[in-house]
Design an enzyme around this catalytic site. Sequence first.
Site, PDB file in Angstrom:
ATOM      1  N   CYS A  10       0.815  -1.219   0.000  1.00  0.00           N
ATOM      2  CA  CYS A  10       0.000   0.000   0.000  1.00  0.00           C
ATOM      3  C   CYS A  10       0.850   1.271   0.000  1.00  0.00           C
ATOM      4  O   CYS A  10       1.997   1.261   0.439  1.00  0.00           O
ATOM      5  CB  CYS A  10      -0.908  -0.013   1.229  1.00  0.00           C
ATOM      6  SG  CYS A  10      -2.311   1.106   1.040  1.00  0.00           S
ATOM      7  N   ASP A 129      -6.065  -3.855  11.486  1.00  0.00           N
ATOM      8  CA  ASP A 129      -4.941  -2.935  11.669  1.00  0.00           C
ATOM      9  C   ASP A 129      -4.785  -2.633  13.163  1.00  0.00           C
ATOM     10  O   ASP A 129      -5.654  -2.962  13.973  1.00  0.00           O
ATOM     11  CB  ASP A 129      -5.243  -1.650  10.864  1.00  0.00           C
ATOM     12  CG  ASP A 129      -4.013  -0.787  10.646  1.00  0.00           C
ATOM     13  OD1 ASP A 129      -2.911  -1.170  11.096  1.00  0.00           O
ATOM     14  OD2 ASP A 129      -4.151   0.286  10.025  1.00  0.00           O
TER      15      ASP A 129
END
Length: 220
Positions: A10, A129
């Site tokens: 990412c 996360d």
Amino acid sequence: MNSRTRIKICGLREPAHVEAAVLAGADALGFVFYAKSVRAVTLEQASALVELLPPFVTPVGLFVNADPNVIDAALRAIPQLLLQFHGDEAPAECERWGRPYLRALAVRPETNLLDCARRHPHAQALLLDAPVEGYGGGGKVFDWSLLKPSANSPVVLSGGLNADNVADGIRRVRPWAVDVSSGVEQTRGVKSPDLIRRFCAAVRAADAAQTTGLPPHENL
Ligand SMILES: O=C(O)c1ccccc1N[C@@H]1O[C@H](COP(=O)(O)O)[C@@H](O)[C@H]1O
């Protein structure tokens, strides 16, 4: 058993880093449409980077509490975009596009994954996360022992992963995919082709170790 853990890299901003990630075997590349991030890209930048992707590599658009017009413009420019919601978006805001999406959530002791999954019935996966300031991209690992290993759960493990800890994460969490940003950067916001390669190699070694039953380090 998940024989091949999918890899998402990412926060890409440079053609050379896109190329490195594709060559290293990444399955998905994330583009950050969040102006407050050091990894933010404009729609024009993201569109140009997406044009470099070969078939079967998925572009992912990361949004944090974005104005619907921003998401709409991104989908018009890049129709194949997989949406990643990484802010406080309510389920209805994620669902309204009628598109596959990833729902990010910060894992805390009180987090109920089943409940989150129920509230996002059309999410392709929950992206797990660490709780960090600024919503994400903080390079922090959360307590993996809060999760129950399950070969079939379509979770994306994220948060503070790097080439040195990803094998442990795969072995302990058994995610469908792993997602990394800070852990493949030479300086904050700047990707390193070498770290991208090392990360992908570590994932493949961890997969091989799960198949053979050898501990991951035996295959590195
Ligand atoms: O990358 C960012 O700047 C970011 C900003 C706001 C929300 C999410 C962001 N990134 C995502 O956060 C996780 C974990 O990243 P890291 O590997 O710990 O740096 C990952 O999904 C990033 O895509």
